[in-house]
Design an enzyme around this catalytic site. Structure first.
Site, PDB file in Angstrom:
ATOM      1  N   THR A 159       0.699  -1.514   0.070  1.00  0.00           N
ATOM      2  CA  THR A 159      -0.095  -0.075   0.012  1.00  0.00           C
ATOM      3  C   THR A 159       0.824   1.108  -0.090  1.00  0.00           C
ATOM      4  O   THR A 159       1.839   1.158   0.223  1.00  0.00           O
ATOM      5  CB  THR A 159      -0.829   0.107   1.266  1.00  0.00           C
ATOM      6  OG1 THR A 159      -1.431  -1.355   1.400  1.00  0.00           O
ATOM      7  CG2 THR A 159      -1.743   1.240   1.317  1.00  0.00           C
TER       8      THR A 159
ATOM      9  N   GLY B  14      -3.102  -6.767   5.137  1.00  0.00           N
ATOM     10  CA  GLY B  14      -4.270  -5.907   5.520  1.00  0.00           C
ATOM     11  C   GLY B  14      -5.183  -6.521   6.499  1.00  0.00           C
ATOM     12  O   GLY B  14      -5.623  -6.039   7.570  1.00  0.00           O
TER      13      GLY B  14
ATOM     14  N   GLY C  52       0.776  -3.381   4.537  1.00  0.00           N
ATOM     15  CA  GLY C  52       1.194  -4.855   4.598  1.00  0.00           C
ATOM     16  C   GLY C  52       0.158  -5.818   4.512  1.00  0.00           C
ATOM     17  O   GLY C  52      -0.697  -5.691   3.707  1.00  0.00           O
TER      18      GLY C  52
ATOM     19  N   VAL D   7     -11.875  -6.162   1.073  1.00  0.00           N
ATOM     20  CA  VAL D   7     -11.524  -4.912   1.686  1.00  0.00           C
ATOM     21  C   VAL D   7     -10.526  -5.017   2.772  1.00  0.00           C
ATOM     22  O   VAL D   7     -10.819  -5.866   3.677  1.00  0.00           O
ATOM     23  CB  VAL D   7     -12.526  -3.991   2.161  1.00  0.00           C
ATOM     24  CG1 VAL D   7     -11.987  -2.552   2.730  1.00  0.00           C
ATOM     25  CG2 VAL D   7     -13.576  -3.617   1.282  1.00  0.00           C
ATOM     26  N   GLY D   8      -9.404  -4.533   2.815  1.00  0.00           N
ATOM     27  CA  GLY D   8      -8.535  -4.685   3.828  1.00  0.00           C
ATOM     28  C   GLY D   8      -8.370  -3.646   4.783  1.00  0.00           C
ATOM     29  O   GLY D   8      -9.382  -2.845   5.135  1.00  0.00           O
ATOM     30  N   ASP D   9      -7.084  -3.411   5.250  1.00  0.00           N
ATOM     31  CA  ASP D   9      -7.039  -2.364   6.307  1.00  0.00           C
ATOM     32  C   ASP D   9      -7.193  -0.991   5.876  1.00  0.00           C
ATOM     33  O   ASP D   9      -7.411   0.231   6.640  1.00  0.00           O
ATOM     34  CB  ASP D   9      -5.605  -2.469   7.213  1.00  0.00           C
ATOM     35  CG  ASP D   9      -4.388  -2.214   6.445  1.00  0.00           C
ATOM     36  OD1 ASP D   9      -4.087  -1.196   6.552  1.00  0.00           O
ATOM     37  OD2 ASP D   9      -4.368  -2.974   5.445  1.00  0.00           O
TER      38      ASP D   9
END
Length: 290
Positions: A153, A207, A205, A182-184
């Site tokens: 990211t 997520g 990293g 959807v990650g972090d």
């Protein structure tokens, strides 16, 4: 005073890609610092820096994003300002040329997060540049092997001369993941957070692991007692419970920066009005040996 720190992703950087990562982060830093030197806002500087990273196919954000299991590109991005805690974020968005621009456009709107087709519709309504989703796939990404799958990211934390903090984050997702994942990155307290009275933090990293351990929130709690570097290190230590690779950057209201990572590399650049000479490193050990 002003200060800016940004990153190009927690990942493994091959020797052949080192120069591109270093150059891309330097150009992004120059774009953000130029706005701050001219009295611009942290919000504008953060967007400008991340836009440069989104436009560079070296990084997994905007142009250069990876494909999900359906062969599609879905991008996430977010911005936050530390005065009134406004957040703007989009998730699993298709065909938004600069996702960070959509996050900025939403920053002072009521919604915190808009996903999927709604994110593209919002970007269109805001008059932002749209494109065919496939147009965000760089040629080298289309040829990528499984061994080169990326999950990094890009992100930025900025302090302007008025003492206002802003964070920005953008990602092209996780290679081969389920559609709609959807990650972090667009989740406050996970991939980013900021508060003018405490500081700001952004992560990159794995997520899901970053989200489970709310790493950005942990940095915010730790900044009361620790330096920004120590706060990021303490946050990353929580990954020991579940595994995962990540890197984080942090910035205090006094303009002090800090960063750490447990990934092989973490491309980071920073500068401030007190020390305007750009610093660009591909790992913490490189900074320590400089």
């Amino acid at each position: 005073m002003w200060s800016i720190i940004l990153h190009g992703g927690a990942k493994t950087i091959e020797d052949k890609d080192a120069a591109a990562n270093r150059s891309g982060c330097r150009k992004a830093l120059d774009a953000g610092a130029a706005i701050l030197r001219n009295g611009g806002t942290s919000i504008d500087a953060a967007e400008a820096a991340v836009r440069v990273l989104e436009d560079d196919p070296t990084f997994n954000a905007g142009y250069g994003s990876v494909q999900n299991e359906d062969g599609e590109v879905e991008c996430c991005a977010a911005m936050m300002e530390g005065e009134r805690f406004n957040v703007g974020a989009i998730a699993a968005a298709k065909g938004v040329r600069n996702p960070i621009a959509a996050a900025k456009a939403m920053l002072f709107d009521k919604p915190v997060l808009i996903a999927g087709d709604g994110a593209r519709a919002f970007a269109a309504q805001a008059g932002l540049r749209l494109c065919d989703p496939d147009a965000l796939i760089a040629m080298h990404e289309a040829k990528q092997s499984d061994a080169e799958k990326r999950h990094d990211t890009v992100g930025c934390v900025v302090l302007d001369e008025r003492g206002l903090l802003a964070t920005a984050v953008s990602t092209g997702g996780l290679e081969g993941t389920a559609a709609g994942r959807v990650g972090d990155s667009p989740q406050p307290g996970c991939g980013f957070y900021c508060d003018n009275n405490i500081g700001g933090a952004v992560f990159s990293g794995d997520g899901e692991d970053i989200a489970r351990m709310i790493l950005a929130a942990r940095v915010m709690y730790a900044l009361d007692d620790l330096s920004p570097r120590e706060a990021v290190e303490a946050s990353l230590a929580h990954l020991d419970h579940i595994g995962g690779e990540a890197g984080g950057i942090a910035l205090t209201p006094e303009g002090k920066v800090g960063w750490a990572h447990n990934s092989d590399h973490f491309a980071v650049a920073y500068a401030s009005s007190d020390d305007p000479s750009p610093k660009v490193y591909l790992s913490k050990s490189e900074e320590q040996n400089a």
